[in-house]
Scaffold this motif. Sequence first.
Motif, short mmCIF file in Angstrom:
data_model
loop_
_atom_site.label_atom_id
_atom_site.label_comp_id
_atom_site.label_asym_id
_atom_site.label_seq_id
_atom_site.Cartn_x
_atom_site.Cartn_y
_atom_site.Cartn_z
N UNK A 54 0.83 -1.21 0.00
CA UNK A 54 0.00 0.00 0.00
C UNK A 54 0.87 1.25 0.00
N UNK A 55 1.93 1.24 0.80
CA UNK A 55 2.83 2.39 0.89
C UNK A 55 3.49 2.67 -0.46
N UNK A 56 3.99 1.63 -1.10
CA UNK A 56 4.63 1.81 -2.41
C UNK A 56 3.62 2.31 -3.43
N UNK A 57 2.40 1.76 -3.39
CA UNK A 57 1.36 2.21 -4.33
C UNK A 57 1.08 3.70 -4.12
N UNK A 58 0.92 4.11 -2.86
CA UNK A 58 0.60 5.51 -2.58
C UNK A 58 1.73 6.43 -3.02
N UNK A 59 2.96 6.06 -2.73
CA UNK A 59 4.10 6.89 -3.14
C UNK A 59 4.11 7.06 -4.66
N UNK A 60 3.84 5.99 -5.37
CA UNK A 60 3.77 6.07 -6.83
C UNK A 60 2.61 6.93 -7.30
N UNK A 61 1.47 6.80 -6.64
CA UNK A 61 0.30 7.58 -6.99
C UNK A 61 0.56 9.07 -6.81
N UNK A 62 1.10 9.43 -5.65
CA UNK A 62 1.37 10.84 -5.35
C UNK A 62 2.45 11.37 -6.30
N UNK A 63 3.45 10.55 -6.60
CA UNK A 63 4.48 10.98 -7.55
C UNK A 63 3.86 11.27 -8.91
N UNK A 64 2.97 10.41 -9.36
CA UNK A 64 2.29 10.63 -10.64
C UNK A 64 1.43 11.88 -10.62
N UNK A 65 0.75 12.11 -9.50
CA UNK A 65 -0.07 13.31 -9.37
C UNK A 65 0.81 14.56 -9.47
N UNK A 66 1.93 14.55 -8.77
CA UNK A 66 2.83 15.70 -8.81
C UNK A 66 3.47 15.87 -10.18
N UNK A 67 3.79 14.76 -10.85
CA UNK A 67 4.32 14.85 -12.21
C UNK A 67 3.29 15.51 -13.13
N UNK A 68 2.03 15.17 -12.93
CA UNK A 68 0.97 15.79 -13.72
C UNK A 68 0.90 17.29 -13.51
N UNK A 69 1.06 17.72 -12.26
CA UNK A 69 1.07 19.15 -11.97
C UNK A 69 2.27 19.83 -12.60
N UNK A 70 3.39 19.14 -12.66
CA UNK A 70 4.60 19.76 -13.20
C UNK A 70 4.51 19.94 -14.71
N UNK A 71 3.68 19.16 -15.38
CA UNK A 71 3.52 19.27 -16.83
C UNK A 71 2.69 20.48 -17.22
N UNK A 72 1.83 20.90 -16.33
CA UNK A 72 0.98 22.05 -16.62
C UNK A 72 0.21 22.43 -15.39
N UNK A 73 -0.34 23.60 -15.41
CA UNK A 73 -1.12 24.07 -14.27
C UNK A 73 -2.44 23.32 -14.22
N UNK A 74 -2.78 22.81 -13.05
CA UNK A 74 -4.08 22.19 -12.87
C UNK A 74 -5.07 23.30 -12.60
#
Length: 135
Positions: A54-74
């Motif tokens: 669960x911890x690894x999944x969450x870390x990956x999920x949050x990383x993906x969310x932040x990567x999405x923000x870095x690509x453009x403004x939400x």
Amino acid sequence: MRPPVLLPLLITLTLAMAPLDAAAAMSGQELLKRCSAAEKSMQGETLTANETLDSMWCMGYVSGLLDGFSLGDFKVGDAKAVCPPEQGLQRGDALLAIVKWLRENPADLSKNGRRNAVIALSKTYSCNTSQPKPE
């Protein structure tokens, strides 16, 4: 006789590319469960095997969310929803902000987890106020 190699690969790719319906979307409750394990890990506590996953999944999920923000403004409409600190938003800080918001808003746990994560970050890192630090 050698088993066909391409058939299992084709089936796997087809299943992986199948869209999830709205009912299969992760809830805030599921996000809280998984990210609470990540929070526990960040605090140096020992995890069970399931909590580790669960911890690894969450870390990956949050990383993906932040990567999405870095690509453009939400944005919500024309307004920017999340304004990270000038020095950037670290995954651990984002994870703690999400977990804190989910715990403080139990009525929203049945709603979509992605929605809840974005709201948590937009409330913690608002574009309209000074940047608070998650506790």
